[in-house]
Each structure stands twice: as structure tokens, then as C-alpha cells.
Design a protein around this motif. Structure first.
Motif, short mmCIF file in Angstrom:
data_model
loop_
_atom_site.label_atom_id
_atom_site.label_comp_id
_atom_site.label_asym_id
_atom_site.label_seq_id
_atom_site.Cartn_x
_atom_site.Cartn_y
_atom_site.Cartn_z
N ALA A 226 0.84 -1.20 0.00
CA ALA A 226 0.00 0.00 0.00
C ALA A 226 0.87 1.25 0.00
O ALA A 226 0.62 2.20 -0.76
CB ALA A 226 -0.92 -0.01 1.22
N MET A 227 1.91 1.26 0.84
CA MET A 227 2.81 2.42 0.88
C MET A 227 3.57 2.56 -0.43
O MET A 227 3.77 3.68 -0.93
CB MET A 227 3.77 2.28 2.06
CG MET A 227 3.12 2.53 3.41
SD MET A 227 4.29 2.55 4.80
CE MET A 227 4.44 0.81 5.16
N ARG A 228 4.00 1.45 -1.00
CA ARG A 228 4.72 1.51 -2.29
C ARG A 228 3.81 2.06 -3.39
O ARG A 228 4.26 2.81 -4.25
CB ARG A 228 5.23 0.12 -2.67
CG ARG A 228 6.34 -0.44 -1.78
CD ARG A 228 7.64 0.31 -1.96
NE ARG A 228 8.20 0.16 -3.28
CZ ARG A 228 9.30 -0.55 -3.57
NH1 ARG A 228 9.94 -1.18 -2.61
NH2 ARG A 228 9.76 -0.61 -4.80
N ARG A 229 2.54 1.69 -3.33
CA ARG A 229 1.61 2.22 -4.33
C ARG A 229 1.43 3.72 -4.13
O ARG A 229 1.41 4.49 -5.11
CB ARG A 229 0.25 1.52 -4.24
CG ARG A 229 -0.75 2.06 -5.26
CD ARG A 229 -2.11 1.41 -5.10
NE ARG A 229 -2.11 0.02 -5.51
CZ ARG A 229 -3.18 -0.77 -5.48
NH1 ARG A 229 -4.34 -0.28 -5.05
NH2 ARG A 229 -3.11 -2.03 -5.88
N GLY A 230 1.32 4.15 -2.86
CA GLY A 230 1.21 5.58 -2.58
C GLY A 230 2.43 6.35 -3.06
O GLY A 230 2.31 7.47 -3.57
N GLU A 231 3.61 5.75 -2.92
CA GLU A 231 4.84 6.37 -3.41
C GLU A 231 4.82 6.45 -4.93
O GLU A 231 5.20 7.48 -5.51
CB GLU A 231 6.04 5.57 -2.92
CG GLU A 231 7.38 6.17 -3.32
CD GLU A 231 8.56 5.32 -2.86
OE1 GLU A 231 9.53 5.87 -2.34
OE2 GLU A 231 8.48 4.07 -3.04
N ALA A 232 4.38 5.38 -5.58
CA ALA A 232 4.35 5.36 -7.04
C ALA A 232 3.39 6.40 -7.60
O ALA A 232 3.61 6.95 -8.68
CB ALA A 232 3.96 3.97 -7.54
N GLU A 233 2.32 6.71 -6.83
CA GLU A 233 1.35 7.70 -7.28
C GLU A 233 1.73 9.12 -6.86
O GLU A 233 0.96 10.06 -7.08
CB GLU A 233 -0.04 7.34 -6.74
CG GLU A 233 -0.58 6.04 -7.33
CD GLU A 233 -1.98 5.69 -6.83
OE1 GLU A 233 -2.61 6.57 -6.20
OE2 GLU A 233 -2.43 4.56 -7.08
#
Length: 738
Positions: A226-233
Motif C-alpha cells: 500500500a505504501m509503495r503504491r502511494g509512493e508510485a502515485e
């Protein structure tokens, strides 16, 4: 014995002999389902999970072997290879250690240290590291080149020498292992929101991670992804740090600094620079990648387990089915299928607003039920599902009442032949339509129904899913089925490999009807694939139904090896030889025939006569090729040949009057269906068009480590509403105390 076998045996705690036998079978081209089912003597009875783990390790070791060959070649071309170095590389089977060994020799871009070396400062770096020179500035005078040079002062020379030392420290195995150990013990992952995005709508789904930190080793896969997705966005910024940078620097300095001397101070500065500029960023990246890889593996495992449960969902079987894809404005798409899933009829009805042709729709549904002898109705669970089910229930009920009145005088005679409900009304089921739209627009659907539009294809898929979920869902990319956990964020190559393996495992555990299976289902049978599967279908079209497994040998390009792999998983109902409809492999028919002769009966009699089977002593039939494990499997199969391992399907109904999130009240208890299982809990459909989450802490009155220990996909459960977050459209549920 294969060196890989010894390494894998140690890593997986499995007998080296069994691992060696398994690797030999893999090298022979055998599939995992075939090895697990028909080669137990050679593997010591290993199951599919163990064989799959062995196969995964085998592939990794082979890749590592190729990497070692590349490294040896590169170092040799530099003229720096020594017998000791080559032996170290040869003895290393850990990727991280191997890359540490290779790091000083790996070709690099032009670094600050390389620039300093090109200017002849390496001898000065050696002087500083030895820490015997009392006046390092005096020593640096010898390395000043002259006017216009980058080394115009002793300070310039010393800075260049420190750059060389910093790089040496960062490439030293001992240094890297020390920093790596600190990260392993104390690393903390921190997530901060990007201030400019904090108040945007898209950022709200990451609100829990706006200011978040926790030990990396305790960070679960779903939180990390979830955090990695937030970083990617672009919404979050992540970092991984040890608890104390100063402690890491001090530990490193102890290895390189020998005392409070001028040279020692310069080396200490170089070590600190090495840690902050080179070592820490490198190890942080390494741990980002490692944690992502571990999170991927866990997410893929969860997805694969959900997919397995979904594919093995209870089938209704070969019944005449009506499939309905619900809708409001565009109407409900209705299809009628025969017992083999062939499309007989389709039309659209409009029982709901804004069209509201309810009476006309009622007449049409009743007519279709009568004309096509419908035995079950499958309704998609998307938009207008609840309303459509209520409408169909009303239609079926009124039809039931009408027929009950009309047949009142003959009902007693009828009831002796069949249950009243089976004669008067089809059974109703709500079916997940996840992925149906993907299938309806796919090449597969266009090939099956070239003259129909996507709405008809989608309704057909819904109907067929009720009859046989496995046969229909194999046509859809598993990522589109909706049972994963961050499946679009994980390594897509590994995900596809694991999901394909899961589908193959499910298909082969159930078995496939050779005369009705589509090419898409057949391609997952052990030893086949798309080309051979299509050849089987083409042969079936040209020559009619298969009457024996032996006929497979006549299929173009299906040779002895493919026949060996696939034959045991293919079924021919009503075949002349009853073993052709069982999991007994043709290579063992002779054993069963000998058993029948010894009991003075036919194979069919042996299957149908329990006493004759009980009289058999399997150990009498053990040979060099056939062991007791295989014979035990044969005896079990003779008891229930071709038995479908899937459970029986159950009907389900949502709570009446609860149709939207606004109808929910905290404390309310409702029936639901488990639609997805993750590491942090289970999602449950309670009929309000938004699944609720039963957090892992709310699954049971006891501690739950794995949600799969408590719930299964499509399980019918009772839940209690504990919170409704309407802003984020989230529903929190509990199963505790229920």
C-alpha cells in the motif's frame, strides 16, 4: 548426486534422495501435477507444494549458476582472477554474498574515486589507511600536479584519497555485512505524505500512511505494498533507516581507524562519508528491493490460494441454466443454456426503472423457463443484482403457485417421482461476475460467439460459472477475477507463473471431460498446452467423441511423452473401459486388470463390488516399477472412480431490506458471502454493493494467524456491522461472538 539437490534439500529440509529424484523428473519434462500424482515412488510421496518449492529453488540456482559464470568471465578478462577468488565464487550459493564478492570488480560509471585514481592518488589513500604518517598534508605535497590541475593543494589531494577510501569501505564485504546486519535488526520504514497532495481526494485512500513508521521486519506485505503504491502515485515518500546512523558509523570506524592521529581523523571522515553517501543508500535500496520481493511473494501466495478456492468452487453440474446479467437503464441480458452450456436463446428484459416493463418481463421469463426447461437461474452480483433477484423470485414464486393450483389434483402422484420444488421452480443463485466483462470482450469470447455482442457473452459467462466455475474461469486472466491483494503492484512475471501453476493444479486435481472440455480448459491439463489442446478439439470435431484414452495417440503431434503426462487427468464418461473415466493412469491398467483376474471378475465388477476390492492385498502387486503408494492410490480410485473433489453448491439469500450502505446500522447482524481473503482479513459481500472488511482481529474469538484457517472463499457467514465510514465508503464487520 546433483549439487543442486544437496543445497535444496538443506534449504527445504527435505531428503536429498527425494529432491534428487524430483529434479530428475523435472529435467525429463514432467509437470508438477504428474510428478505428485503418478511418480510418488521416485519423490518419496512429496506433495505439489513441496515439488513446486523444489522447482522454484532449482530455477533460482540455475540462474545463479549463470550469474557466476558471467562474473568469472568478467573478472578473468580484467586479469584479476586468482585460484582463491575463483574457489570463493564457486562455493557461494547466496546471491547477496556473490554480488558482494563481485562488487570491487564490477565495471562502474566514472565515480569520484575513479577520478582520484586516474589522477594518481591511490598511493596516498594507502598511506592514509596505514595511518603511520604523522603529517598527511606533507605527504600530500608529492601528489600536487601543478597549475590548472584539479589537485592544486594538499587538501585537494587528501579529499581525492578520502574518496578512494570511501569507495573501498563501501565495497568491502565486511562493511556491507555490518551495515546490512544493522538494517536487518533495527531498520524502520517511514512514510510521509507529500504536503501538496495531502488534501486531494486521491490521497485519502492512503490517509493511514500520511505519518507512519514501524520496524521493517514487522511491516506486513499489504501495508508495504500500500505504501509503495502511494509512493508510485506521488502521494507518499518512503525511507528505510536503521535506528541509529551514528552507531553504524562508529562500528565501521572501529575497523578502519587505529587511533587519534591526523591520518586516523581523515580515515574516520572517509568512513563517515562512505556510510552516508555510498553504503547506506546502497543497503537501503537493497532492503527496499528485498522487502518488496518478500511482500510480492506473500501477496502472490495469498492470490494463488484465493484463486485455488475460487476455481474449486462448488459446481451445479450439467443443468439447463438461465444466466442473467442485471442492469437498470440498459435492461437485464438473459440467456438460456442447455446442460452442456451451449447458447439456446437470448433476449433483453426491462423490469426496472426507468423503462419499467415489469409485466412484459415477467411473461418473457416465465415463457423461457417453460420453453427451455430451465432448472437453475444464475444472476450476476453487479449493478441491480438485488433488485433482479427479487423480481425473479417473484416471477418464479407466482409461476410456482399457478402450477401448484393447476396440478393440485395430480400433485400426490408427482411427489412420488421428484421433489415438488424441482418440478415447479428452478433454483436461484447469485454468481460473481468479476471478470465477465473482460471475458466478453476477449478474443476467446469472440471466437466462441462471433455473432453475439458483449452483453450476451457476459450473460453466458455468468450462467456457465454456475454450472462449472473451473471450466469457465480458466478463460479469464486471473488478475481480472478480483480475488487478489495488490496484484497489479507485484512482480508480474512471478505472478503469472504462480497463477498458471495454480490453475494447472486445480484443473488436474478435478480432471477434465475429454469430450466436452474447451481448448482453454484442455491447455491446462498436464503435458498439453494451447497447440495440443486445439489439436484435440479439432480431432474431436472431425472424428466425433473419444471412446478411449488410447485414441489420444491419434491426435496430431500428441506423442508418447505428452500422452504419458496428460492421459491420467482426462476423463471419458461411459467409456467401454471404466478406467478411462478414472484417475488410474493407462500405464497401470495392467495392474488393475490383474487384480480383476485374481478376483475372477471384470474391471467393472471390481469397481462395483466392495467385497471383491476388500479382498485385494495391494502389497502382492508391488514390483520394481509399481510401489505401494501408487497401489494405494489405485485402490482409493477404484472406490470412487472419477470423483469430483469439489463440494456441493449451496443457495444463499441476503437480508431483505438491506440494499445500500445507508441501510446499515452499527450492531446489525447480517448474512454474507466471503468474496476475498487477504493477510489482514476477509472481505464479505452483504448485499449493499460494497464489500465490508472483517479484520483479522475480528474473525474469531481467538487469535488468528492466517484468515484461511477461519474462512474460505464463497463461504456463507454471519457478520455484525461495527462501523460504517461513508466518506471513504468502508464497512467494518465482525464475526466475533457469532
Amino acid at each position: 548426486m546433483n549439487i543442486f539437490a544437496r543445497i535444496i534439500a538443506e534449504r527445504l529440509n527435505i531428503s536429498a534422495k527425494n529432491v534428487d529424484g524430483t529434479l530428475a523428473l523435472i529435467d525429463e519434462g514432467c509437470t508438477i501435477p504428474f510428478i505428485a500424482r503418478y511418480r510418488k515412488e521416485r519423490t518419496g510421496g512429496l506433495d505439489e507444494v513441496q515439488i513446486s518449492a523444489i522447482s522454484d529453488q532449482y530455477e533460482r540456482l540455475k540462474e545463479l549458476q549463470k550469474r557466476k559464470e558471467t562474473i568469472v568471465k568478467t573478472i578473468s578478462e580484467q586479469g584479476k582472477m586468482t585460484p582463491e577468488l575463483e574457489k570463493r565464487i564457486d562455493d557461494t550459493w547466496e546471491s547477496t554474498t556473490l554480488e558482494d564478492i563481485y562488487l570491487p570488480y564490477r565495471p562502474k560509471r566514472r565515480t569520484r574515486a575513479q577520478v582520484a585514481r586516474d589522477m594518481g592518488l591511490e598511493p596516498l589513500a594507502v598511506i592514509l589507511l596505514q595511518q603511520r604518517e604523522r603529517d598527511p598534508e606533507h605527504a600530500a605535497q608529492r601528489f600536487i600536479v601543478g597549475d590548472g590541475s584539479a589537485i592544486a593543494t594538499p587538501a585537494d589531494a587528501l579529499r581525492g584519497a578520502q574518496d578512494i577510501i570511501a569507495e573501498q569501505v563501501s565495497e568491502d564485504e565486511r562493511s556491507r555485512q555490518q551495515v546490512r546486519g544493522a538494517f536487518r535488526r533495527t531498520a524502520v520504514i517511514t512514510s510521509k505524505v507529500v504536503k501538496a497532495k495531502q488534501d486531494t481526494d486521491e490521497a485519502q485512500k492512503f490517509r493511514d500512511y500520511f505519518d507512519w513508521h514501524e520496524p521493517l521486519k514487522r511491516c506486513s506485505s499489504h501495508r508495504l505494498l500500500a505504501m509503495r503504491r502511494g509512493e508510485a502515485e506521488g502521494i507518499l515518500r518512503l525511507s528505510i533507516d536503521p535506528v541509529s546512523d551514528d552507531e553504524c558509523v562508529e562500528r565501521l570506524q572501529r575497523h578502519y581507524v587505529y587511533g587519534q592521529t591526523p591520518c586516523g581523523h581523515l580515515v574516520a571522515e572517509a568512513v563517515e562519508d562512505s556510510y552516508k553517501r555510498l553504503l547506506k543508500p546502497s543497503i537501503e535500496t537493497e532492503f527496499f528491493n528485498l522487502s518488496k520481493e518478500q511482500a510480492d511473494e506473500e501477496a502472490i501466495r495469498v492470490f494463488a490460494e484465493n484463486l485455488r478456492q475460487l476455481l474449486l468452487s462448488a459446481p451445479l453440474g450439467q443443468k439447463r441454466v438461465m444466466g442473467i446479467d442485471p442492469g437498470f437503464r440498459t435492461g437485464c441480458k438473459v440467456v438460456c443454456l442447455d446442460a452442456q452450456g451451449n447458447l439456446l436463446h437470448h433476449e433483453a428484459i426491462f423490469p426496472h426503472p426507468p423503462v419499467n416493463h415489469r409485466m412484459q418481463a415477467t411473461v418473457h421469463i416465465q415463457q423461457m423457463i417453460q420453453d427451455y426447461h430451465i432448472e437453475a437461474i444464475a444472476i450476476g452480483n453487479g449493478t441491480a443484482s438485488r433488485e433482479t433477484r427479487a423480481f425473479v423470485e417473484e416471477v418464479v414464486f407466482s409461476r410456482n403457485e399457478e402450477r401448484g393450483t393447476r396440478n393440485e389434483n395430480s400433485s400426490n402422484a408427482i411427489s412420488n417421482l421428484a421433489p415438488r420444488s424441482s418440478l415447479l421452480a428452478p433454483r436461484l443463485f447469485v454468481v460473481s461476475e468479476d471478470g465477465a466483462s473482460v471475458y466478453s470482450a476477449s478474443k476467446t469470447a469472440r471466437e466462441e460467439f462471433p455473432d453475439e455482442d458483449v452483453t450476451v457473452r457476459g450473460a453466458v459467462s455468468i450462467g456457465r460459472r454456475l454450472m462449472d466455475p473451473l471450466a469457465e474461469l480458466v478463460k479469464i486472466d486471473p488478475k481480472s477475477i478480483g480475488v487478489g491483494q495488490y496484484q497489479h503492484d507485484v512482480d508480474q512475471t512471478k505472478l503469472k507463473q504462480q497463477l498458471d501453476q495454480t490453475v494447472m493444479s486445480c484443473v488436474n486435481s478435478v480432471g477434465v471431460n475429454l469430450n466436452t472440455a474447451s481448448s482453454h480448459l484442455l491447455q491446462y491439463v498436464s503435458g498439453l498446452g494451447p497447440a495440443l489442446a486445439q489439436n484435440i478439439v479439432d480431432y474431436r470435431k472431425e472424428n466425433g467423441a473419444f471412446t478411449s484414452r488410447a485414441q489420444l495417440k491419434k491426435v496430431p503431434r500428441l506423442g508418447p511423452a505428452a500422452f504419458e503426462q496428460c492421459a491420467g487427468f482426462l476423463r471419458i464418461p461411459d467409456a467401454k473401459n471404466p478406467l478411462d473415466n478414472s484417475a488410474v493412469h493407462p500405464e497401470r491398467y495392467a495392474v488393475v486388470e490383474q487384480m480383476a483376474r485374481d478376483q475372477q471378475c471384470s474391471v467393472a465388477d471390481l469397481i462395483n463390488n466392495k467385497e471383491k476390492r476388500q479382498a485385494i492385498r495391494p502389497e502382492r502387486y508391488v514390483t520394481n516399477d509399481v510401489g505401494l503408494p501408487t497401489l494405494t492410490d489405485i485402490m482409493k480410485e477404484l472406490e470412487k472412480p472419477g470423483r469430483d473433489p469439489r463440494e456441493q453448491i449451496e443457495e444463499f439469500e441476503f437480508a431483505k431490506g438491506i440494499e445500500t450502505v445507508d441501510d446499515l446500522v452499527e450492531g446489525m447482524e447480517l448474512p454474507g458471502i466471503v468474496t476475498n481473503i487477504t493477510n489482514f482479513g476477509a472481505f464479505v459481500d452483504i448485499g449493499v454493493h460494497q464489500d465490508g472488511l472483517v479484520h483479522i482481529s475480528q474473525l474469531a474469538d481467538k487469535y488468528v494467524k492466517d484468515p484461511n484457517q477461519v474462512v474460505k472463499l464463497h463461504q456463507h457467514v454471519r457478520v455484525r456491522v461495527i462501523e460504517v465510514d461513508r466518506r471513504r465508503n468502508r464497512i467494518s464487520l465482525s464475526m466475533r461472538g457469532l
